[in-house]
Design an enzyme around this catalytic site. Structure first.
Site, PDB file in Angstrom:
ATOM      1  N   CYS A   1       1.415   0.939  -1.356  1.00 47.03           N
ATOM      2  CA  CYS A   1       1.541   1.232   0.075  1.00 47.03           C
ATOM      3  C   CYS A   1       1.842   0.496   1.009  1.00 47.03           C
ATOM      4  CB  CYS A   1       1.226   3.271  -0.331  1.00 47.03           C
ATOM      5  SG  CYS A   1      -0.179   2.783   0.349  1.00 47.03           S
ATOM      6  N   GLY A   2       0.677   0.082   0.964  1.00 48.62           N
ATOM      7  CA  GLY A   2       1.156  -0.257   2.411  1.00 48.62           C
ATOM      8  C   GLY A   2       0.544   0.098   3.731  1.00 48.62           C
TER       9      GLY A   2
END
Length: 285
Positions: free
Chosen positions: A116-117
């Site tokens: 997801c960062g």
């Protein structure tokens, strides 16, 4: 240095028949990014292009915009693994003299997973205020792209995903010209890492802003990917899957052309349709 792939023994079951065989898996290891010797972020990534990954991450956070702002990047010699060997999992980025060092915490938890960062309000506020290259729709040479050119990009991307062909476990990000010419492609277990590697390599080669390029990604179009495209000056982002609502909001706000569900001759244009050479006006149901 860590390998991109590793071999593991698996039990294979096909139509009731059981056998054992080696399988090729994509490698995933943590990498810590330090800025001027201070810990900044930890990401789970596929080893390889680590310096580009670190640089691309700093572009997306508004820290770097050109190679001149970068002094050097090194693996930390003290980050040792088993047997006292360097793990090559800690990278230290040094900025050039005079380049301001931002708040080292970036106002949020800087742990990021391979899926997801980074995200959150602080990130949204940052992209609103620190983008170096606004996506100006009134530019003298506006970017225009044919829908047929976009339609060909997923197959061209898949054709050059060498590690994916062996593992089936990697995302990819690629830069194309508006005529569909492939400029660069990177693969990683994290979709945001693949984008950072592409953007980081472009900065190292002195090619930012990427104002005449299309960014094609193999998965969904998340807020983080829109942010990274905007921060690199990329006017068009195309994805084979869906965007999120926040990704669309940011694309509309910044003037990015956002295309999702790009499969065959079908696609959904969520924002920035002015850059597509459409033969007829869109109709609304």
């Amino acid at each position: 240095m860590g390998r991109v792939t590793e071999r593991r023994r698996v039990i294979r079951i096909r139509d009731g028949a059981v056998s054992t065989r080696p399988d090729t898996l994509v490698a995933e290891e943590p990498m810590e990014i330090r800025l001027g010797g201070k810990p900044l972020a930890i990401t789970m990534r596929t080893p390889g292009d680590d310096f580009a990954l670190a640089v691309g991450f700093l572009v997306s956070e508004g820290v770097l915009a050109s190679a001149a702002e970068l002094a050097n990047i090194v693996y930390c010699a003290g980050a040792t693994g088993e047997g006292g060997r360097n793990s090559y999992n800690v990278v230290d980025v040094r900025l050039a003299d005079g380049v301001p060092v931002p708040d080292i915490t970036l106002e949020r938890n800087v742990y990021t997973t391979s899926s997801c960062g980074l995200c959150g309000k602080a990130s949204l506020d940052a992209v609103r205020t620190t983008a170096r290259w606004p996506l100006d729709i009134s530019a003298d040479t506006p970017v225009r792209i044919e829908p047929a050119t976009l339609s060909a990009l997923p197959d061209r991307l898949r054709a050059v995903q060498r590690v994916f062909e062996r593992t089936g476990g990697l995302h990819a990000a690629a830069l194309f010209t508006t005529d569909g010419e492939l400029l660069d492609i990177r693969e990683d277990v994290g979709r945001h890492n693949a984008v950072d590697k592409v953007v980081g390599r472009a900065l190292q080669q002195g090619r930012l802003p990427l104002s005449s390029c299309v960014l094609m990604v193999s998965g969904r179009a998340s807020f983080e990917l829109v942010q990274k495209a905007v921060m690199a000056g990329i006017p068009v982002l195309a994805a084979v899957s869906a965007p999120s609502s926040l990704a669309v909001d940011l694309a509309v706000e910044t003037g990015l052309t956002l295309v999702g569900f790009l499969r065959g001759t079908s696609m959904n244009v969520y924002a920035g349709e002015h850059r597509l050479a459409l033969s007829a006006a869109a109709s609304t149901d």
